[in-house]
Design a protein around this motif. Structure first.
Motif, PDB file in Angstrom:
ATOM      1  N   UNK A 111      15.339  22.793 -46.539  1.00  0.00           N
ATOM      2  CA  UNK A 111      15.431  22.891 -47.934  1.00  0.00           C
ATOM      3  C   UNK A 111      14.933  21.830 -48.662  1.00  0.00           C
ATOM      4  N   UNK A 112      14.751  20.668 -47.928  1.00  0.00           N
ATOM      5  CA  UNK A 112      14.114  19.460 -48.807  1.00  0.00           C
ATOM      6  C   UNK A 112      12.814  19.491 -48.345  1.00  0.00           C
ATOM      7  N   UNK A 113      12.047  20.061 -47.669  1.00  0.00           N
ATOM      8  CA  UNK A 113      10.738  20.191 -47.412  1.00  0.00           C
ATOM      9  C   UNK A 113       9.985  19.633 -46.133  1.00  0.00           C
ATOM     10  N   UNK A 114      11.046  19.084 -45.203  1.00  0.00           N
ATOM     11  CA  UNK A 114      10.722  18.569 -44.100  1.00  0.00           C
ATOM     12  C   UNK A 114      10.513  19.565 -42.872  1.00  0.00           C
ATOM     13  N   UNK A 115       9.605  19.283 -42.072  1.00  0.00           N
ATOM     14  CA  UNK A 115       9.392  20.046 -40.868  1.00  0.00           C
ATOM     15  C   UNK A 115      10.763  20.647 -40.095  1.00  0.00           C
ATOM     16  N   UNK A 116      11.253  21.549 -39.965  1.00  0.00           N
ATOM     17  CA  UNK A 116      12.522  22.083 -39.672  1.00  0.00           C
ATOM     18  C   UNK A 116      13.272  21.522 -38.271  1.00  0.00           C
ATOM     19  N   UNK A 117      12.573  21.252 -37.589  1.00  0.00           N
ATOM     20  CA  UNK A 117      13.060  20.625 -36.201  1.00  0.00           C
ATOM     21  C   UNK A 117      13.564  19.250 -36.636  1.00  0.00           C
ATOM     22  N   UNK A 118      12.470  18.287 -37.035  1.00  0.00           N
ATOM     23  CA  UNK A 118      12.771  16.914 -37.564  1.00  0.00           C
ATOM     24  C   UNK A 118      13.879  16.722 -38.396  1.00  0.00           C
ATOM     25  N   UNK A 119      13.910  17.871 -39.263  1.00  0.00           N
ATOM     26  CA  UNK A 119      14.585  17.679 -40.359  1.00  0.00           C
ATOM     27  C   UNK A 119      16.177  18.110 -40.060  1.00  0.00           C
ATOM     28  N   UNK A 120      16.244  19.096 -39.167  1.00  0.00           N
ATOM     29  CA  UNK A 120      17.498  19.397 -38.869  1.00  0.00           C
ATOM     30  C   UNK A 120      18.238  18.605 -37.828  1.00  0.00           C
ATOM     31  N   UNK A 121      17.588  18.556 -36.826  1.00  0.00           N
ATOM     32  CA  UNK A 121      18.060  17.768 -35.680  1.00  0.00           C
ATOM     33  C   UNK A 121      18.355  16.403 -35.649  1.00  0.00           C
ATOM     34  N   UNK A 122      17.332  15.845 -36.162  1.00  0.00           N
ATOM     35  CA  UNK A 122      17.553  14.360 -36.598  1.00  0.00           C
ATOM     36  C   UNK A 122      17.926  13.887 -38.065  1.00  0.00           C
ATOM     37  N   UNK A 123      17.059  14.401 -38.932  1.00  0.00           N
ATOM     38  CA  UNK A 123      17.429  13.795 -40.389  1.00  0.00           C
ATOM     39  C   UNK A 123      18.617  14.355 -40.959  1.00  0.00           C
ATOM     40  N   UNK A 124      19.233  15.615 -40.636  1.00  0.00           N
ATOM     41  CA  UNK A 124      20.507  16.006 -41.243  1.00  0.00           C
ATOM     42  C   UNK A 124      21.367  15.230 -40.726  1.00  0.00           C
ATOM     43  N   UNK A 125      21.409  14.908 -39.348  1.00  0.00           N
ATOM     44  CA  UNK A 125      22.560  14.392 -38.483  1.00  0.00           C
ATOM     45  C   UNK A 125      22.638  13.028 -38.812  1.00  0.00           C
ATOM     46  N   UNK A 126      21.387  12.291 -39.479  1.00  0.00           N
ATOM     47  CA  UNK A 126      21.527  10.852 -40.056  1.00  0.00           C
ATOM     48  C   UNK A 126      21.986  10.793 -41.224  1.00  0.00           C
ATOM     49  N   UNK A 127      21.807  11.739 -42.200  1.00  0.00           N
ATOM     50  CA  UNK A 127      22.584  11.685 -43.323  1.00  0.00           C
ATOM     51  C   UNK A 127      24.049  11.875 -43.061  1.00  0.00           C
ATOM     52  N   UNK A 128      24.428  12.765 -42.440  1.00  0.00           N
ATOM     53  CA  UNK A 128      25.886  13.210 -42.128  1.00  0.00           C
ATOM     54  C   UNK A 128      26.407  11.860 -41.666  1.00  0.00           C
ATOM     55  N   UNK A 129      25.691  11.255 -40.334  1.00  0.00           N
ATOM     56  CA  UNK A 129      26.604  10.331 -39.821  1.00  0.00           C
ATOM     57  C   UNK A 129      26.634   8.852 -40.749  1.00  0.00           C
ATOM     58  N   UNK A 130      25.701   8.812 -41.478  1.00  0.00           N
ATOM     59  CA  UNK A 130      25.729   7.566 -42.682  1.00  0.00           C
ATOM     60  C   UNK A 130      27.035   8.099 -43.589  1.00  0.00           C
ATOM     61  N   UNK A 131      26.997   9.246 -43.872  1.00  0.00           N
ATOM     62  CA  UNK A 131      28.200   9.367 -44.909  1.00  0.00           C
ATOM     63  C   UNK A 131      29.660   9.202 -44.224  1.00  0.00           C
ATOM     64  N   UNK A 132      29.601   9.424 -43.047  1.00  0.00           N
ATOM     65  CA  UNK A 132      30.749   9.308 -42.053  1.00  0.00           C
ATOM     66  C   UNK A 132      31.117   7.765 -41.754  1.00  0.00           C
ATOM     67  N   UNK A 133      30.112   7.055 -41.882  1.00  0.00           N
ATOM     68  CA  UNK A 133      30.231   5.677 -41.227  1.00  0.00           C
ATOM     69  C   UNK A 133      31.326   5.064 -41.627  1.00  0.00           C
ATOM     70  N   UNK A 134      31.787   4.751 -42.831  1.00  0.00           N
ATOM     71  CA  UNK A 134      32.927   4.086 -43.119  1.00  0.00           C
ATOM     72  C   UNK A 134      34.353   4.520 -42.236  1.00  0.00           C
ATOM     73  N   UNK A 135      34.279   5.884 -41.989  1.00  0.00           N
ATOM     74  CA  UNK A 135      35.508   6.394 -41.426  1.00  0.00           C
ATOM     75  C   UNK A 135      35.375   6.078 -39.891  1.00  0.00           C
ATOM     76  N   UNK A 136      34.030   6.150 -39.491  1.00  0.00           N
ATOM     77  CA  UNK A 136      33.642   6.032 -38.006  1.00  0.00           C
ATOM     78  C   UNK A 136      34.148   4.391 -37.750  1.00  0.00           C
ATOM     79  N   UNK A 137      33.602   3.726 -38.549  1.00  0.00           N
ATOM     80  CA  UNK A 137      33.674   2.131 -38.384  1.00  0.00           C
ATOM     81  C   UNK A 137      35.122   1.837 -38.370  1.00  0.00           C
ATOM     82  N   UNK A 138      35.689   2.226 -39.138  1.00  0.00           N
ATOM     83  CA  UNK A 138      37.258   1.791 -39.388  1.00  0.00           C
ATOM     84  C   UNK A 138      37.943   2.239 -38.308  1.00  0.00           C
TER      85      UNK A 138
END
Length: 310
Positions: A111-138
């Motif tokens: 949806x954001x214009x990135x190649x689908x595989x790098x965008x889904x497999x890596x970038x989506x998970x990167x943003x998702x994990x970054x958002x979860x980080x405070x909870x993961x770290x705690x």
């Protein structure tokens, strides 16, 4: 000593979050953890498929506690939203398995214009994990990135694929898939390095399933409608690949083996990594490139619109 699912410790009272459980590896990983008492939070794009997966989990792990979170990793805003929802809803996450992905589709974009595989497999998970980080770290969580043997087929990552203009090279679906899986592995290693340097209790490891028979080839190649080559590859995979339940073994070992301290890579131990019981396995020199990993992290922050400070 050979690892089996009997080696998974009692997970009663522990919460596992898994992306992509509507089939294949994610479904069998969820079942394996639920059988040991874990409370599950699973993600899916399609609510109807999620209902089918929940029914299968309930059948194979009666009494399992399973919540569903809607997540589209090909949409960065949705990845960030889903992570925020999890942080708001739960007091801890003990295991995070970033499993969802897409494989060898025709040339397509997120949806954001990135190649689908790098965008889904890596970038989506990167943003998702970054958002979860405070909870993961705690929580002192275990984070598992699901990579692939395909990471060995590429020698670098075209970081231009994480910029607004995109890569200037012709699209090659296998190359892009390999780079996305290399990115998954490099993310796991870089997260481990940063966690250890900061004193975080988070343990970051990676796993790959070998050659497992899942719907990944069919769904990827059929992204724009039925693809005869996709149907053919899928049928071949069903014949020569190991069952998805066996492909999930490395993910389960990576998620639960108490001897793992971070930075390890788990995969099948037979037939050159194609199948078999899981064990610690090697990776390419490129995967261990600290400089490239730092550049990938920086490019991913910019592309995903997040600051991921460990």
């Amino acid at each position: 000593m050979t690892w089996t699912t009997d080696d998974i410790p009692d997970l009663t009272g522990r919460r596992a979050v898994i992306t992509g459980v509507t089939g294949g590896l994610g479904l069998h990983t969820a079942i394996g953890l639920a059988r040991k008492g874990a409370d599950l939070v699973v993600t899916a794009r399609d609510s109807a498929k999620a209902d089918v997966a929940l029914a299968r989990i309930a059948k194979d792990a009666p009494g399992a506690s399973v919540d569903v979170v809607s997540l589209d990793l090909a949409d960065l805003a949705d990845s960030r939203r889903a992570a925020a929802d999890v942080v708001k809803a739960y007091d801890r996450v003990d295991i995070l398995i970033n499993n969802a992905g897409i494989m060898i589709p025709p040339k397509s974009e997120t949806k954001d214009g990135f190649e689908l595989q790098i965008g889904t497999n890596h970038l989506g998970h990167f943003a998702w994990t970054a958002g979860l980080w405070p909870l993961l770290s705690a929580s002192g969580a275990r984070v598992v990135a699901v990579s692939s043997m395909a990471h060995t087929a590429v020698g670098s990552i075209d970081l231009d694929s994480l910029t607004p203009q995109g890569s200037s090279r012709p699209y090659k679906r296998w190359q892009s898939y390999g780079e996305s899986k290399l990115a998954n592995l490099m993310f796991a290693l870089e997260l481990d390095r940063r966690a250890k340097a900061s004193g975080s209790p988070v343990v970051s490891v990676a796993a790959h399933p070998g050659y497992a028979s899942t719907n990944l080839t069919k769904t990827g190649m059929n992204v724009r409608g039925v693809s005869l080559p996709g149907v053919g590859i899928h049928q071949i995979s069903k014949i020569i690949g190991q069952p998805a339940s066996h492909g999930a073994w490395p993910l389960l070992m990576a998620a639960t083996d108490p001897s793992l301290t971070g930075g390890e890579y788990v995969g099948p131990g037979a037939l050159g990594g194609w199948r078999g019981r899981p064990k610690l396995v090697g990776m390419t020199k490129t995967a261990r490139d600290i400089g490239l990993a730092a550049d990938l992290w920086k490019a991913s922050e910019s592309a995903a619109g997040v600051t991921f400070t460990v």
